[in-house]
Design a protein around this motif. Structure first.
Motif, short mmCIF file in Angstrom:
data_model
loop_
_atom_site.label_atom_id
_atom_site.label_comp_id
_atom_site.label_asym_id
_atom_site.label_seq_id
_atom_site.Cartn_x
_atom_site.Cartn_y
_atom_site.Cartn_z
N VAL A 40 -3.41 -8.12 24.57
CA VAL A 40 -2.79 -8.08 23.25
C VAL A 40 -1.57 -8.98 23.22
CG1 VAL A 40 -1.57 -6.60 21.61
CG2 VAL A 40 -3.61 -5.78 22.75
N SER A 41 -0.76 -8.91 24.29
CA SER A 41 0.43 -9.75 24.31
C SER A 41 0.88 -9.99 25.74
CB SER A 41 1.58 -9.11 23.51
OG SER A 41 2.02 -7.94 24.15
N VAL A 42 1.53 -11.12 25.90
CA VAL A 42 2.23 -11.42 27.14
C VAL A 42 3.69 -11.19 26.80
CG1 VAL A 42 2.77 -13.18 28.86
CG2 VAL A 42 0.48 -13.09 27.85
N ASP A 43 4.20 -10.08 27.31
CA ASP A 43 5.56 -9.68 26.97
C ASP A 43 6.60 -10.49 27.72
OD1 ASP A 43 4.38 -7.65 25.39
OD2 ASP A 43 4.15 -6.42 27.18
N ARG A 44 6.23 -10.92 28.93
CA ARG A 44 7.15 -11.72 29.76
C ARG A 44 6.32 -12.48 30.79
NH1 ARG A 44 8.80 -10.57 34.55
NH2 ARG A 44 8.36 -8.36 34.38
N MET A 45 6.70 -13.71 31.04
CA MET A 45 6.05 -14.52 32.07
C MET A 45 7.14 -15.37 32.70
SD MET A 45 3.01 -15.66 33.39
CE MET A 45 1.90 -15.11 32.14
#
Length: 119
Positions: A40-45
């Motif tokens: 759904v989402s990449v909150d942090r990378m």
């Protein structure tokens, strides 16, 4: 990692590492949900160090949270040189959210997250 995964700088494409992170996170979420879970989402990378051709990568995903239909995984990537001994270096971290889906692609409930027992 192979030379086929390198960019113009001779290091591994960030997108290749991102795919490994997504695969590991989806596997952890899917196991918990006992079925498919989609990103759904990449909150942090965060990319912490370059990865080079020949590096041996390890990707570990662990669920941090389970909601009604969604799950959030913390993912850690480490690298070891193929031809040298020594400690593995942390090269990337991420926090990714997934949603469990049914056969029709609609969100479905997931079990509560039970904290691991200390042993």
């Amino acid at each position: 990692m192979s030379e086929h995964d390198t960019n113009l700088y001779g290091t591994i494409h960030g997108g290749v590492v991102m795919k490994l992170i997504d695969d590991a996170g989806a596997a952890a979420a899917g196991r918990h949900a006992d079925g498919p879970a989609v990103t759904v989402s990449v909150d942090r990378m965060s990319f912490l160090a370059p990865v080079r051709a020949g590096d041996l990568l390890s990707v570990r995903a662990e669920l941090e949270r389970a909601g009604r239909t969604s799950m959030t995984a913390a993912v850690r990537v480490t690298a070891e040189r193929w031809n040298a001994s020594g400690p593995a270096a942390e090269v990337a971290t991420a926090r990714v959210t997934f949603v469990a889906i049914d056969a029709g692609g609609r969100p479905r409930r997931v079990p509560a997250l039970v904290p691991a027992q200390d042993s």
